[in-house]
Each structure stands twice: as C-alpha cells, then as structure tokens.
Scaffold this motif. Structure first.
Motif, short mmCIF file in Angstrom:
data_model
loop_
_atom_site.label_atom_id
_atom_site.label_comp_id
_atom_site.label_asym_id
_atom_site.label_seq_id
_atom_site.Cartn_x
_atom_site.Cartn_y
_atom_site.Cartn_z
N HIS A 45 7.95 49.28 29.93
CA HIS A 45 6.61 49.85 29.94
C HIS A 45 5.59 48.77 30.29
O HIS A 45 5.94 47.59 30.38
CB HIS A 45 6.27 50.53 28.60
CG HIS A 45 6.11 49.60 27.43
ND1 HIS A 45 5.41 49.95 26.30
CD2 HIS A 45 6.55 48.35 27.20
CE1 HIS A 45 5.44 48.96 25.44
NE2 HIS A 45 6.12 47.98 25.95
N ALA A 46 4.36 49.19 30.50
CA ALA A 46 3.24 48.28 30.70
C ALA A 46 2.04 48.91 30.01
O ALA A 46 1.87 50.12 30.04
CB ALA A 46 2.96 48.08 32.19
N TYR A 58 -1.62 49.44 30.08
CA TYR A 58 -2.80 49.46 30.94
C TYR A 58 -4.03 49.00 30.16
O TYR A 58 -4.31 49.49 29.08
CB TYR A 58 -2.99 50.87 31.48
CG TYR A 58 -4.34 51.18 32.05
CD1 TYR A 58 -4.89 50.40 33.06
CD2 TYR A 58 -5.08 52.27 31.60
CE1 TYR A 58 -6.12 50.69 33.60
CE2 TYR A 58 -6.31 52.57 32.13
CZ TYR A 58 -6.83 51.77 33.13
OH TYR A 58 -8.06 52.06 33.66
N CYS A 80 1.59 41.97 27.44
CA CYS A 80 2.18 43.32 27.53
C CYS A 80 1.50 44.20 28.58
O CYS A 80 1.91 45.34 28.79
CB CYS A 80 2.19 44.01 26.18
SG CYS A 80 3.33 43.19 25.03
N ARG A 81 0.48 43.69 29.25
CA ARG A 81 -0.10 44.44 30.37
C ARG A 81 0.86 44.42 31.55
O ARG A 81 0.77 45.24 32.45
CB ARG A 81 -1.47 43.88 30.74
CG ARG A 81 -1.43 42.54 31.43
CD ARG A 81 -2.85 42.09 31.83
NE ARG A 81 -2.83 40.78 32.41
CZ ARG A 81 -2.97 39.64 31.73
NH1 ARG A 81 -3.17 39.67 30.43
NH2 ARG A 81 -2.94 38.49 32.35
N ASN A 82 1.78 43.44 31.54
CA ASN A 82 2.80 43.34 32.59
C ASN A 82 3.98 44.25 32.27
O ASN A 82 4.27 44.51 31.09
CB ASN A 82 3.29 41.90 32.70
CG ASN A 82 2.17 40.95 33.06
OD1 ASN A 82 1.48 41.14 34.04
ND2 ASN A 82 1.97 39.94 32.23
N VAL A 83 4.66 44.70 33.30
CA VAL A 83 5.85 45.52 33.10
C VAL A 83 6.91 44.66 32.40
O VAL A 83 7.19 43.53 32.83
CB VAL A 83 6.40 46.06 34.44
CG1 VAL A 83 7.67 46.86 34.21
CG2 VAL A 83 5.34 46.91 35.15
N HIS A 84 7.45 45.18 31.31
CA HIS A 84 8.48 44.49 30.54
C HIS A 84 9.29 45.54 29.79
O HIS A 84 8.96 46.72 29.80
CB HIS A 84 7.84 43.49 29.56
CG HIS A 84 6.99 44.14 28.51
ND1 HIS A 84 5.75 44.68 28.78
CD2 HIS A 84 7.22 44.37 27.20
CE1 HIS A 84 5.24 45.19 27.67
NE2 HIS A 84 6.13 45.02 26.69
N THR A 92 11.04 53.65 32.88
CA THR A 92 9.83 52.84 32.80
C THR A 92 8.70 53.79 32.48
O THR A 92 8.51 54.79 33.17
CB THR A 92 9.56 52.09 34.11
OG1 THR A 92 10.72 51.32 34.45
CG2 THR A 92 8.37 51.15 33.97
N PHE A 133 4.75 54.60 31.89
CA PHE A 133 3.38 54.19 32.21
C PHE A 133 2.42 55.24 31.69
O PHE A 133 2.73 56.43 31.68
CB PHE A 133 3.17 54.11 33.73
CG PHE A 133 3.96 53.05 34.44
CD1 PHE A 133 3.63 51.71 34.32
CD2 PHE A 133 5.02 53.40 35.27
CE1 PHE A 133 4.34 50.74 35.01
CE2 PHE A 133 5.74 52.44 35.96
CZ PHE A 133 5.41 51.10 35.82
N THR A 162 -2.83 54.78 34.63
CA THR A 162 -2.70 53.35 34.90
C THR A 162 -2.95 53.00 36.36
O THR A 162 -2.67 53.80 37.25
CB THR A 162 -1.27 52.88 34.51
OG1 THR A 162 -1.17 51.48 34.73
CG2 THR A 162 -0.21 53.58 35.35
N HIS A 216 -1.08 51.06 37.64
CA HIS A 216 0.31 50.88 38.07
C HIS A 216 0.86 52.15 38.73
O HIS A 216 2.04 52.22 39.03
CB HIS A 216 1.21 50.55 36.86
CG HIS A 216 0.93 49.21 36.25
ND1 HIS A 216 0.20 49.05 35.10
CD2 HIS A 216 1.29 47.96 36.64
CE1 HIS A 216 0.12 47.78 34.79
NE2 HIS A 216 0.78 47.08 35.71
#
Length: 149
Positions: A16-17, A19, A25-29, A77, A79, A83, A85
């Motif tokens: 997840h990321a 937003y 944690c704003r990054n996809v991980h 994943t 989101f 987002t 993203h």
C-alpha cells in the motif's frame, strides 16, 4: 448456555501507499499482515446437529474471511482511490496486477473497519463479530471491538 468467543487467525501479504502522508509510508511498500477474527455465540446444543458443541465451525469462519478478506487482499496493492498514485495503479492493473482502489486511506485502522463490515455481513444471525486485530508489523497493530462501536 454460556457465550463463548472463538478466534481464527489468518495471514496475507499486501502492499500500500499512504496518500498525503508526511513519512516513508507515502511510498509504495508492503506488509505481512496477521488478522485475528474473534466471534461470539453460544455452542449448538441440538444433539442431532452435525456441529454439536460448536459456536461456528472454524471451517465456515475460514470460508467467510478467506472470500471477503484474504483472497482479495493477498498480494494486492491497496491505494486510496483519490491518490495521485492512480496512474501507477492503472498501469499495474493493465499489467494484470491485483490492485484495490479503496474508498479510504489504506491504514491498518481503516482496513480493520472495512474488514469488520465485510465479515459482519456474512455471519449467521446467531453469531456476532466480537473483535478483529490486524497486525501490520511485529510491533504495530489496529484492533476493532464491537463493544466500542
């Protein structure tokens, strides 16, 4: 007859990321989630019932949670659908990746609320969801209790 709580545990992997978040944690991980589902009810007392003595068959509870949570969220994943993203999410979907566009920020707190609603909708009337615990890491988790809601 006494009320009894039973718990079944599940695991799944998701990315997840967050937003708009101001940290990493704003990054996809991703995380290896552990979900504990506790329901409450009275054991079946009908001696002719094949599930005599059970609140709910663990297999029946497993089927509900697997269909509603584990199967859709495992190796997905997640989101927030609002987002930035979204372009990445659409590209991943085009490449046949499992992407969930949620109506919420995909934090453990919001995910556990979503999971509670999904599970409650599938339980037999005689069984109530007591609590959920969604563990994101070894030291971090969110809990939902019916008594608080």
């Amino acid at each position: 007859m006494s009320n009894i709580r039973i718990t079944k545990q599940f695991t799944f992997e998701s990315g997840h990321a967050l937003y708009g978040y101001d940290g990493k944690c704003r990054n996809v991980h991703g995380h290896s989630y552990k979900l504990s589902v506790t329901v409450i009810g009275t054991p079946i007392t009908d001696t002719s019932h094949v599930k005599l003595g059970m609140v709910i068959d663990f297999g029946d509870l497993k089927k509900i949670v697997k269909e509603e949570i584990v199967d859709p969220f495992d190796h997905a994943t997640i989101f927030n659908k609002n987002t930035p993203h979204l372009e990445l999410a659409k590209e991943l979907m085009r490449r046949d990746h499992n992407v969930i566009l949620a109506d919420y920020q995909p934090t453990s707190e919001n995910m556990v609320i979503d999971f509670a609603e999904k599970i409650k909708a599938r339980l037999p009337e005689t069984i109530k969801l007591h609590s959920l615990k969604l563990q994101e890491t070894e030291t971090s988790y969110a809990e939902w209790y019916a008594s608080d809601n």
